[in-house]
Scaffold this motif. Structure first.
Motif, mmCIF file in Angstrom:
data_model
loop_
_atom_site.group_PDB
_atom_site.id
_atom_site.type_symbol
_atom_site.label_atom_id
_atom_site.label_comp_id
_atom_site.label_asym_id
_atom_site.label_seq_id
_atom_site.Cartn_x
_atom_site.Cartn_y
_atom_site.Cartn_z
ATOM 1 N N ILE A 1 0.784 -1.159 -0.055
ATOM 2 C CA ILE A 1 -0.022 0.085 -0.021
ATOM 3 C C ILE A 1 0.845 1.088 -0.040
ATOM 4 O O ILE A 1 0.769 2.068 -0.805
ATOM 5 C CB ILE A 1 -1.133 0.059 1.325
ATOM 6 N N CYS A 2 1.742 1.299 0.812
ATOM 7 C CA CYS A 2 2.747 2.502 1.024
ATOM 8 C C CYS A 2 3.433 2.992 0.029
ATOM 9 O O CYS A 2 3.681 4.100 -0.452
ATOM 10 C CB CYS A 2 3.503 2.427 2.520
ATOM 11 N N LEU A 3 4.408 1.743 -0.556
ATOM 12 C CA LEU A 3 5.452 1.969 -1.805
ATOM 13 C C LEU A 3 4.800 2.616 -2.948
ATOM 14 O O LEU A 3 4.866 3.553 -3.580
ATOM 15 C CB LEU A 3 5.950 0.871 -2.027
ATOM 16 N N PRO A 4 3.428 1.698 -3.612
ATOM 17 C CA PRO A 4 2.857 2.220 -4.712
ATOM 18 C C PRO A 4 2.444 3.648 -4.593
ATOM 19 O O PRO A 4 2.363 4.622 -5.471
ATOM 20 C CB PRO A 4 1.567 1.258 -4.909
ATOM 21 N N ILE A 5 1.711 4.127 -3.322
ATOM 22 C CA ILE A 5 1.563 5.349 -3.065
ATOM 23 C C ILE A 5 2.562 6.422 -3.160
ATOM 24 O O ILE A 5 2.340 7.533 -3.949
ATOM 25 C CB ILE A 5 0.642 5.378 -1.991
ATOM 26 N N THR A 6 3.627 6.073 -2.608
ATOM 27 C CA THR A 6 4.827 6.852 -2.597
ATOM 28 C C THR A 6 5.163 7.126 -3.829
ATOM 29 O O THR A 6 5.737 8.087 -4.188
ATOM 30 C CB THR A 6 5.666 6.359 -1.791
ATOM 31 N N ALA A 7 5.313 6.009 -4.786
ATOM 32 C CA ALA A 7 5.814 6.090 -6.108
ATOM 33 C C ALA A 7 4.957 7.062 -6.965
ATOM 34 O O ALA A 7 5.456 7.989 -7.646
ATOM 35 C CB ALA A 7 5.998 4.841 -6.909
ATOM 36 N N ALA A 8 3.769 6.993 -6.688
ATOM 37 C CA ALA A 8 2.767 7.939 -7.675
ATOM 38 C C ALA A 8 2.961 9.480 -7.119
ATOM 39 O O ALA A 8 2.968 10.274 -7.718
ATOM 40 C CB ALA A 8 1.217 7.598 -7.424
ATOM 41 N N VAL A 9 3.168 9.461 -5.652
ATOM 42 C CA VAL A 9 3.352 10.795 -5.316
ATOM 43 C C VAL A 9 4.591 11.519 -5.960
ATOM 44 O O VAL A 9 4.527 12.620 -6.204
ATOM 45 C CB VAL A 9 3.488 10.751 -3.488
ATOM 46 N N VAL A 10 5.394 10.836 -5.894
ATOM 47 C CA VAL A 10 6.839 11.101 -6.385
ATOM 48 C C VAL A 10 6.696 11.630 -7.869
ATOM 49 O O VAL A 10 7.343 12.531 -8.523
ATOM 50 C CB VAL A 10 7.962 10.194 -6.153
ATOM 51 N N VAL A 11 6.363 10.578 -8.754
ATOM 52 C CA VAL A 11 6.117 10.746 -10.012
ATOM 53 C C VAL A 11 5.219 12.226 -10.260
ATOM 54 O O VAL A 11 5.475 13.002 -11.191
ATOM 55 C CB VAL A 11 5.464 9.756 -10.748
ATOM 56 N N GLY A 12 4.154 12.301 -9.747
ATOM 57 C CA GLY A 12 3.440 13.417 -9.918
ATOM 58 C C GLY A 12 4.137 14.746 -9.482
ATOM 59 O O GLY A 12 3.878 15.691 -10.048
ATOM 60 N N GLY A 13 4.819 14.663 -8.672
ATOM 61 C CA GLY A 13 5.595 15.798 -7.800
ATOM 62 C C GLY A 13 6.760 16.276 -8.702
ATOM 63 O O GLY A 13 7.335 17.454 -8.534
ATOM 64 N N LEU A 14 7.328 15.436 -9.577
ATOM 65 C CA LEU A 14 8.494 15.805 -10.400
ATOM 66 C C LEU A 14 8.127 16.859 -11.333
ATOM 67 O O LEU A 14 8.921 17.914 -11.653
ATOM 68 C CB LEU A 14 9.032 14.681 -11.186
ATOM 69 N N GLY A 15 7.009 17.014 -11.896
ATOM 70 C CA GLY A 15 6.556 17.829 -12.901
ATOM 71 C C GLY A 15 6.606 17.337 -14.242
ATOM 72 O O GLY A 15 7.427 16.439 -14.605
ATOM 73 N N PHE A 16 5.594 17.603 -15.138
ATOM 74 C CA PHE A 16 5.351 17.132 -16.382
ATOM 75 C C PHE A 16 6.457 17.278 -17.330
ATOM 76 O O PHE A 16 6.787 16.428 -18.180
ATOM 77 C CB PHE A 16 4.123 17.444 -17.083
ATOM 78 N N PRO A 17 7.217 18.417 -17.486
ATOM 79 C CA PRO A 17 8.391 18.679 -18.075
ATOM 80 C C PRO A 17 9.460 17.848 -17.789
ATOM 81 O O PRO A 17 10.272 17.246 -18.811
ATOM 82 C CB PRO A 17 8.722 19.922 -18.061
ATOM 83 N N VAL A 18 9.520 17.513 -16.690
ATOM 84 C CA VAL A 18 10.825 16.725 -16.374
ATOM 85 C C VAL A 18 10.214 15.124 -16.904
ATOM 86 O O VAL A 18 11.341 14.276 -17.163
ATOM 87 C CB VAL A 18 10.893 16.840 -14.784
ATOM 88 N N LEU A 19 9.061 14.759 -16.300
ATOM 89 C CA LEU A 19 8.949 13.465 -16.613
ATOM 90 C C LEU A 19 9.058 13.251 -18.334
ATOM 91 O O LEU A 19 9.510 12.127 -18.910
ATOM 92 C CB LEU A 19 7.382 13.171 -16.475
ATOM 93 N N PHE A 20 8.622 14.241 -19.205
ATOM 94 C CA PHE A 20 8.780 14.030 -20.638
ATOM 95 C C PHE A 20 10.328 13.887 -21.225
ATOM 96 O O PHE A 20 10.435 13.213 -21.987
ATOM 97 C CB PHE A 20 7.852 15.166 -21.274
ATOM 98 N N GLU A 21 11.109 14.719 -20.261
ATOM 99 C CA GLU A 21 12.374 14.764 -20.850
ATOM 100 C C GLU A 21 13.265 13.292 -20.187
ATOM 101 O O GLU A 21 14.063 12.954 -20.855
ATOM 102 C CB GLU A 21 13.202 15.901 -20.230
ATOM 103 N N LEU A 22 12.781 13.202 -19.097
ATOM 104 C CA LEU A 22 13.308 11.845 -18.474
ATOM 105 C C LEU A 22 13.101 10.646 -19.572
ATOM 106 O O LEU A 22 13.677 9.617 -19.984
ATOM 107 C CB LEU A 22 13.012 11.585 -17.192
ATOM 108 N N ARG A 23 11.839 10.625 -20.092
ATOM 109 C CA ARG A 23 11.327 9.742 -21.014
ATOM 110 C C ARG A 23 12.273 9.500 -22.313
ATOM 111 O O ARG A 23 12.433 8.549 -22.925
ATOM 112 C CB ARG A 23 9.926 9.935 -21.472
ATOM 113 N N ARG A 24 12.283 10.736 -22.681
ATOM 114 C CA ARG A 24 13.237 10.909 -24.189
ATOM 115 C C ARG A 24 14.624 10.454 -23.837
ATOM 116 O O ARG A 24 15.285 9.885 -24.723
ATOM 117 C CB ARG A 24 13.075 12.391 -24.589
ATOM 118 N N HIS A 25 15.275 10.974 -22.574
ATOM 119 C CA HIS A 25 16.616 11.041 -22.366
ATOM 120 C C HIS A 25 17.019 10.457 -21.229
ATOM 121 O O HIS A 25 18.000 10.789 -20.423
ATOM 122 C CB HIS A 25 17.352 12.309 -22.526
ATOM 123 N N LEU A 26 16.349 9.223 -20.798
ATOM 124 C CA LEU A 26 16.834 8.682 -19.390
ATOM 125 C C LEU A 26 18.017 8.276 -19.400
ATOM 126 O O LEU A 26 18.739 8.448 -17.998
ATOM 127 C CB LEU A 26 15.810 7.610 -19.380
#
Length: 438
Positions: free
Chosen positions: A185-210
């Motif tokens: 319960i705790c780890l999936p919620i933590t992961a979702a919180v972290v991903v959402g808190g990074l910001g969409f521009p960062v997520l897009f850039e990480l996806r392209r140039h991880l």
């Protein structure tokens, strides 16, 4: 109407509509309707993805009311202007310049030309992360806790959306304390919180140039590095200060303490879930959490606070000044002077809002400063963690928190720009003269 004013107006309209829906008799379990302050507080807290509550979400609101709260969370996390622009893309297949600028102001994309791709990507990212998290949680609720499949699915969907959008609303009166030692319960919620808190521009850039960090933009480098450091600092602070506290971590096994400490150290950035009793924490832990909440998460994400990049810029300015450097540099780049002013403005306006609000609440209520400060920072940073005094505040105090949540979500600079009547470009430069500092 410029994009900043349009963003403010969109959030205000959504808050009014949400308040009206929550005041309906259908929204409360007793069918008697809800007073305007309770409905307004809940609507703004959900829309601003904060998580502070004055009534028990599961015990007070009906199924309809919970759906309204969930929709407000999703709309608030995505952004009123981003959502409206996305609908325009899907329906008309085109965006006018004004619509692009409005969406850029909300999503903080780097250029209006990227808005269309950004908005579609935001929708896809949100749905994918929320769907995966909901599936994991639903399976765990059904198999580990014997919940019926429809109830497990609802719990999974509600808490995944609440987590990804950093809202912190939970369907239990004790938030997630009953699951403090359950990693499923705790780890999936933590992961979702972290991903959402990074910001969409960062997520897009990480996806392209991880796998090519050298190609990351300066914004992505600062956000990832700052978030990683704070994700270590937060859990360490909580574990060190609460390890022997029998009312929080002290009663758990060692693995349970580590899991609960990690979870509670990440949540101040900025999701309002808690797996231990916040009211029983030490005052030192509250103060450490205040700092983490005020810093917040990444720009253009669902987290609040002054943002990690703002804090990083201020830290770099201090370092460059201590070294005697004329410019602040990092990762082979020089930070422009207008960025210095923007970071200082955001931080100082945030400090001013927090200090002023804390002074008002201390003067008008019976609660001590440490609890009031925790509540005020939580509201401004749209975190949602509470020492338990939110519902006990007078209506005036609750309305003050409403204003802080609205300010924290829309952004201090955005709000200041929206309230400005007009800009006055200066066509000349006055003579420079230094003053004594310090």
């Amino acid at each position: 109407m410029n994009p900043a004013r349009l963003t403010i107006a969109g959030f205000a309209l959504a808050a009014v509509l949400g308040t009206g829906l929550l005041m309906l008799p259908l929204a409360s379990q007793d069918g008697q309707g809800t007073d305007v302050v309770t409905a307004l507080f809940t609507a703004v807290s959900a829309l601003c993805v904060t998580g502070l509550v004055v009534v028990d979400t599961a015990g007070f609101w009906s199924g309809f009311g919970q759906v309204v709260v969930l929709v407000l969370i999703q709309v608030g996390g995505f952004g009123i202007m981003a959502l409206a622009s996305l609908l325009g893309v899907l329906v008309a297949r085109r965006l006018g310049l004004r619509g692009q600028l409005a969406a850029a102001a909300e999503t903080k994309t780097l250029s209006p030309g990227d808005v269309r791709l950004i908005l579609v990507g935001v929708a896809r990212t949100s749905l994918v992360v929320e769907a995966v998290t909901a599936a994991v949680l639903a399976v765990r609720f059904a198999t580990g806790y014997g919940e019926p499949v429809p109830r497990a699915l609802w719990l999974g969907v509600f808490h995944s959306i609440s987590a990804f959008n950093n809202a912190g609303f939970a369907l239990w009166s004790d938030s997630l304390t009953r699951f403090s030692t359950d990693p499923w319960i705790c780890l999936p919620i933590t992961a979702a919180v972290v991903v959402g808190g990074l910001g969409f521009p960062v997520l897009f850039e990480l996806r392209r140039h991880l796998r090519a960090p050298s190609r990351w933009s300066l914004h992505t480098k600062l956000t990832v590095l700052g978030s990683a450091v704070l994700m270590v600092v937060g859990p360490v602070v909580v574990c060190v200060l609460e390890w022997r506290n029998p009312a929080t971590l002290g009663s758990l096994s060692v693995p349970g303490r580590l899991l609960a400490g990690f979870f509670q150290g990440v949540m101040p950035r900025t999701a309002g879930f808690n797996s231990v009793d916040i009211a029983q924490m030490n005052s030192a832990t509250w103060l450490g959490s205040d700092v983490l909440m005020f810093i917040g998460g990444g720009s253009a994400g669902t987290a609040g606070g002054i943002k990690v990049t703002t804090f990083a810029v201020l830290l770099l300015l201090i370092v460059s000044e201590a070294r005697g450097d004329e410019d602040a540099t990092v990762f082979g780049r020089t930070l422009p002077r207008n960025l210095h002013r923007q970071a200082l403005s955001v931080a100082l306006l945030g400090v001013g809002a927090v200090v002023t609000s804390a002074m008002v609440l201390v003067a008008t209520t019976r609660f001590p400063l440490d609890q009031v400060l925790y509540e005020v920072v939580s509201a401004f940073a749209t975190v949602g963690l509470s020492t338990g005094i939110t519902a006990q505040l007078p209506p005036g105090g609750q309305l003050l928190l409403v204003a802080l949540m609205f300010l924290g979500r829309t952004g201090t600079i955005t709000l200041a720009t929206a309230l400005a009547l007009r800009s006055r470009p200066r066509l000349y430069q006055l003579p420079a003269e230094r003053t004594i500092v310090g």
